[in-house]
Write a protein that holds these residues in place. Structure first.
Motif, PDB file in Angstrom:
ATOM      1  N   PRO A  32       0.838  -1.214   0.000  1.00  0.00           N
ATOM      2  CA  PRO A  32       0.000   0.000   0.000  1.00  0.00           C
ATOM      3  C   PRO A  32       0.863   1.250   0.000  1.00  0.00           C
ATOM      4  N   PRO A  33       0.362   2.317  -0.608  1.00  0.00           N
ATOM      5  CA  PRO A  33       1.101   3.585  -0.566  1.00  0.00           C
ATOM      6  C   PRO A  33       1.222   4.086   0.871  1.00  0.00           C
ATOM      7  N   VAL A  34       2.309   4.731   1.146  1.00  0.00           N
ATOM      8  CA  VAL A  34       2.581   5.229   2.492  1.00  0.00           C
ATOM      9  C   VAL A  34       2.396   6.738   2.494  1.00  0.00           C
ATOM     10  N   TYR A  35       1.573   7.215   3.445  1.00  0.00           N
ATOM     11  CA  TYR A  35       1.332   8.647   3.613  1.00  0.00           C
ATOM     12  C   TYR A  35       1.871   9.081   4.969  1.00  0.00           C
ATOM     13  N   LEU A  36       2.291  10.313   5.017  1.00  0.00           N
ATOM     14  CA  LEU A  36       2.815  10.872   6.249  1.00  0.00           C
ATOM     15  C   LEU A  36       1.826  11.888   6.803  1.00  0.00           C
TER      16      LEU A  36
ATOM     17  N   LEU B 176       1.671   6.994   8.199  1.00  0.00           N
ATOM     18  CA  LEU B 176       2.764   7.063   9.169  1.00  0.00           C
ATOM     19  C   LEU B 176       2.437   8.195  10.131  1.00  0.00           C
ATOM     20  N   ASN B 177       2.045   7.807  11.382  1.00  0.00           N
ATOM     21  CA  ASN B 177       1.557   8.772  12.359  1.00  0.00           C
ATOM     22  C   ASN B 177       2.521   8.798  13.534  1.00  0.00           C
ATOM     23  N   ASP B 178       3.182   9.915  13.728  1.00  0.00           N
ATOM     24  CA  ASP B 178       4.091  10.043  14.870  1.00  0.00           C
ATOM     25  C   ASP B 178       3.661  11.192  15.773  1.00  0.00           C
TER      26      ASP B 178
ATOM     27  N   TYR C 244       1.652  12.202   0.624  1.00  0.00           N
ATOM     28  CA  TYR C 244       2.251  10.971   0.071  1.00  0.00           C
ATOM     29  C   TYR C 244       3.778  10.994   0.263  1.00  0.00           C
ATOM     30  N   ASN C 245       4.326   9.876   0.790  1.00  0.00           N
ATOM     31  CA  ASN C 245       5.765   9.768   1.077  1.00  0.00           C
ATOM     32  C   ASN C 245       6.385   8.758   0.105  1.00  0.00           C
TER      33      ASN C 245
ATOM     34  N   THR D 183       7.345   4.679   0.717  1.00  0.00           N
ATOM     35  CA  THR D 183       6.660   3.698  -0.140  1.00  0.00           C
ATOM     36  C   THR D 183       7.654   2.783  -0.826  1.00  0.00           C
ATOM     37  N   GLU D 184       8.723   3.346  -1.402  1.00  0.00           N
ATOM     38  CA  GLU D 184       9.736   2.531  -2.074  1.00  0.00           C
ATOM     39  C   GLU D 184      10.440   1.614  -1.090  1.00  0.00           C
ATOM     40  N   ARG D 185      10.693   2.095   0.119  1.00  0.00           N
ATOM     41  CA  ARG D 185      11.332   1.237   1.125  1.00  0.00           C
ATOM     42  C   ARG D 185      10.437   0.050   1.467  1.00  0.00           C
ATOM     43  N   ALA D 186       9.158   0.308   1.580  1.00  0.00           N
ATOM     44  CA  ALA D 186       8.228  -0.789   1.869  1.00  0.00           C
ATOM     45  C   ALA D 186       8.180  -1.790   0.719  1.00  0.00           C
ATOM     46  N   ARG D 187       8.261  -1.303  -0.531  1.00  0.00           N
ATOM     47  CA  ARG D 187       8.246  -2.213  -1.665  1.00  0.00           C
ATOM     48  C   ARG D 187       9.529  -3.037  -1.731  1.00  0.00           C
TER      49      ARG D 187
END
Length: 803
Positions: free
Chosen positions: A108-112, A213-215, A273-274, A278-282
């Motif tokens: 899935p796409p990663v959002y910050l 990504l929730n910090d 969108y981060n 996203t690429e790291r997760a892929r």
């Protein structure tokens, strides 16, 4: 043989022929080196070099990567079925790639979460409520222009009744805190842009979630949200308003429209969108996918007839060949390693025998043996390197054969050694290359190697200019390309694949030819220097008459220079007539008499008026001066670093001939009859060993003696040349040269014809003015004036004293 030697009886001629034939018969004996009785056969050296060559060639055969069995290219149509002979496992690249693509799509796409947007939205909501309460509720606070304009815009949307409802909400602090918490939760849960939601819903990708990504709490955490649950600012405002109304007291319920309008103004997207995340997760997902390994049993179909060849099929065929090769090698054990070594040894022995047949004197030449061995090892190493680099990068060997520099060895040897040696070596290297490849299409490889070697060696045989290298390279390129087109003339390649394959064949053949040219241009000078060899290109450089030695000869000994030019013309014509190296003959003739620079006045061609210093010298001293010009010439040649063939020409062009003029004068002196040592008047030798030097020796004697003729008619010139040739044969001066009687006959006729043309008489030119009759007299006198030694024919080595 016909006795063409004039002035001799049949018995004398037969004796001369027998002596020459005996000398020629000795050339085939083991241990005989022409012209050097002290020379011995070098069996130990030959054995050492041969074993070293065999070991190095075996190294290129045994340590190899087996090639694929079939030379298919992706897109080609298989013309027959291929079955597995042994069970094997292979990595299914296509299936692995499909799994990886699926895993990448499912990530899935990663959002910050944009914390700044969350805080800014909450702050804007508080400022609006503060403005609704009025200045009296927030005494001392400065007026906010932005809040005033926002309230004015809001008032236009909801009217006065809606504004009063919002003022009542702002006055209730408890309800404001509840609304603030609802807004904070919605912001932290993520508000997406309307366009981003549309993009996510329109994707074909199978995933239906996004990662947020929730910090906000200080520790990074990943929240997974469904795409269908994502809301933009307007949808979030409606949800917050509905939740707020559900939590309000029944007596405090208000119309939700004003609150929704306010929230639509205040809320903003908080999901960004981060790309990096996203690429790291892929990448992590791809790393988790293992290679798909498939098992293929024996007698299973690998490729069906009519099937289009894919990269996965080529990979499957290659793995099958590797497994088959590995099992065959394991079953054979030591025999599997000995077989190629034994075949290599047989090929080397066969090539050595053929070389001994076509070039009998090769076994006595250490440099030639070492040169051939070096070229063979270099050729095998180069072939092994090119094939290894190719097979490391390509799964199919379809384009390998046009890339192999099979003609390199023959093209390198042709100008350095001999065409016969180059051709035999080229054929040998082609056979060894086929043994290296171990391909089912070894016949294709052998044909390409043999034909390209023949073409390349033939064009490199008498290469005289650097641009001839490119001509030879282009010819080899054309030969390789033509052969590839002939071998690839079948209908298994579709039109698109055929065009691409032909283009790549053209490219690899050109790379082969260009690489061969560059290597030859680099290695030819190095091999010339390392093995003290001379090519036609080097000879052309030496043929320049502006060479320092030739310039000195022109200035200090012009008569000798002219004599050398005449000898060069005679010898070159003779060399052309019998197929010898005419260029080598001409260049050696230019330098053969440079030793006369030590005392040019002692030689008749350089003396004015026919007077020479020999008139005041004893015959023995005169002979020493004449003999010394050979030694002086050798020293000059070494000082000016002339090539070995030129030094040999200086040393051998007189052989061991007799300086007959001074020898006869010494014998005619009173009191010396019978006491003169003939060895004191002979040149030290050695006798000519090259065919070209023998021609220079004959031309030198004939040209110098012909200058002594009073009237050089055709008959006298023929008689003179016959005597000179007979003299050389009788004294065995030609025994060590590679000349047959048939060639000697051709050389004799050529020199007679050339001398007749060079020494032809001219008619006397009449005077233009009868008042000057001396002009005619002088011309006639000059025409009939005898030469410096007009007493008759001066045989043998007397030419140096007489002119």
């Amino acid at each position: 043989m016909k006795n063409w030697l004039p002035g001799t009886s049949r018995k004398e001629g037969t004796r001369a022929h027998a002596q020459a034939a005996k000398s020629w018969s000795r050339r085939g004996e083991a241990g005989y080196c022409p012209g050097n009785p002290a020379a011995i056969w070098y069996p130990r050296f030959v054995i050492v070099v041969g074993v070293a060559t065999w070991v190095l060639c075996c190294a290129t055969l045994l340590f190899q990567r087996p090639p694929p069995p079939v030379r298919y290219v992706p897109g080609e149509i298989a013309d027959h079925n291929l079955y597995s002979e042994v069970p094997f496992r292979y990595q299914d690249m296509a299936q692995t790639e499909r799994l990886r693509e699926r895993a990448a799509r499912e990530v899935p796409p990663v959002y910050l979460l944009n914390q700044a947007a969350v805080q800014a939205t909450l702050r804007s909501l508080e400022e609006v409520f503060a403005a609704l309460r009025g200045p009296e509720a927030d005494a001392g606070a400065p007026p906010r222009t932005a809040d005033s304009s926002r309230l004015a815009e809001l008032a236009l949307q909801i009217g006065d009744e809606g504004m009063r409802s919002l003022e009542r909400l702002a006055a209730d602090t408890a309800r404001c805190e509840v609304l603030g918490e609802l807004v904070r939760d919605s912001l932290n849960g993520g508000i997406a842009e309307t366009r981003e939601i549309g993009n996510l819903e329109g994707l074909v990708a199978p995933h239906d979630h996004v990662s947020l990504l929730n910090d906000a709490g200080g520790t990074a955490r990943m929240t997974l949200r469904r795409v269908s649950d994502l809301r933009d600012a307007a949808a979030t405002a409606a949800v917050v308003a509905a939740d707020f109304e559900a939590q309000s007291r029944p007596d405090a319920a208000e119309d939700p429209e004003p609150l929704m309008a306010l929230l639509k103004q205040v809320l903003r997207p908080t999901m960004v969108y981060n790309t990096e995340a996203t690429e790291r997760a892929r990448r992590e997902a791809l790393a988790g996918i293992k290679q798909v390994t498939r098992f293929v049993d024996a007698n299973e179909t690998l490729v069906l007839r009519g099937e289009t060849i894919t990269p996965d099929a080529i990979n499957r065929l290659e793995k099958h060949q590797q497994e088959l090769f590995s099992r065959m090698r394991g079953e054979r054990g030591a025999l599997g390693a000995l077989q190629p070594a034994a075949i290599c040894l047989l090929l080397l022995l066969a090539a050595a025998y053929v070389l001994h047949i076509v070039h009998p004197g090769l076994g006595t030449d250490r440099r030639a043996i070492l040169l051939i061995a070096s070229v063979i090892v270099l050729q095998m190493g180069l072939t092994r390197l090119v094939s290894h680099l190719y097979l490391l990068n390509y799964g199919s060997s379809f384009y390998l054969f046009p890339l192999l520099p099979l003609a390199f060895g023959a093209m390198l040897l042709a100008p350095l050694a001999d065409l016969r040696v180059a051709v035999v070596t080229g054929v040998l290297c082609t056979g060894l290359a086929a043994l290296q490849m171990r391909s089912p299409e070894a016949f294709h490889l052998c044909v390409s190697g043999v034909l390209s070697s023949l073409v390349g060696a033939g064009l490199m045989r008498h290469i005289r200019q650097r641009n001839h290298l490119f001509v030879a390279g282009l010819a080899v390129f054309g030969t390789i390309l033509l052969l590839e087109l002939v071998f690839r003339a079948h209908g298994n390649l579709p039109a698109g694949v055929l065009g691409r394959a032909l283009l790549l064949l053209l490219l690899w053949a050109f790379v082969n030819a260009l690489g061969t040219i560059l290597l030859l241009s680099l290695l030819l000078p190095l091999f010339e220097f390392a093995f003290s060899l001379t090519t036609d290109m080097s000879l052309l450089e030496l043929s320049d008459l502006n060479h320092p030695l030739l310039r000195r000869l022109q200035m200090e000994a012009p008569g000798t220079h002219h004599h050398s030019l005449m000898v060069a013309t005679l010898a070159e014509q003779a060399a052309e007539a019998i197929g010898a190296n005419a260029l080598l003959t001409r260049v050696c003739a230019y330098f053969h008499d440079i030793g006369k620079l030590a005392g040019p006045e002692y030689f008749t061609e350089n003396s004015a008026g026919g007077n020479t210093p020999h008139e005041g010298l004893q015959p023995r001293m005169s002979s020493l001066v004449i003999l010394n010009h050979v030694r002086q010439g050798t020293q000059l040649a070494r000082r000016y670093k002339l090539r070995k063939p030129l030094r040999e020409a200086i040393e051998q062009h007189h052989g061991t001939s007799l300086i007959y003029f001074f020898y006869r004068r010494a014998k005619d002196e009173p009191g010396h009859a019978g006491e003169v040592n003939e060895g004191d008047y002979r040149y030290p030798g050695p006798r000519p060993r090259r065919k070209e030097i023998a021609l220079i020796s004959l031309a030198d004697a004939c040209e110098a003696a012909a200058r002594s003729l009073q009237k050089p008619t055709a008959g006298r010139i023929r008689e003179l040349v016959d005597r000179m040739f007979l003299e050389r044969v009788r004294e065995h001066e030609l025994d060590d040269a590679d000349l047959t009687f048939s060639e000697l006959s051709t050389v004799r006729e050529t020199m007679i014809r050339c001398l007749t043309s060079m020494l032809h008489a001219r008619v006397a030119y009449p005077s233009r003015d009868d008042e000057h009759p001396l002009d005619k007299t002088d011309a006639t006198t000059r025409l009939e004036e005898p030469g410096p030694a007009a007493t008759g024919v001066v045989p043998g080595g007397a030419a140096d004293a007489a002119g």
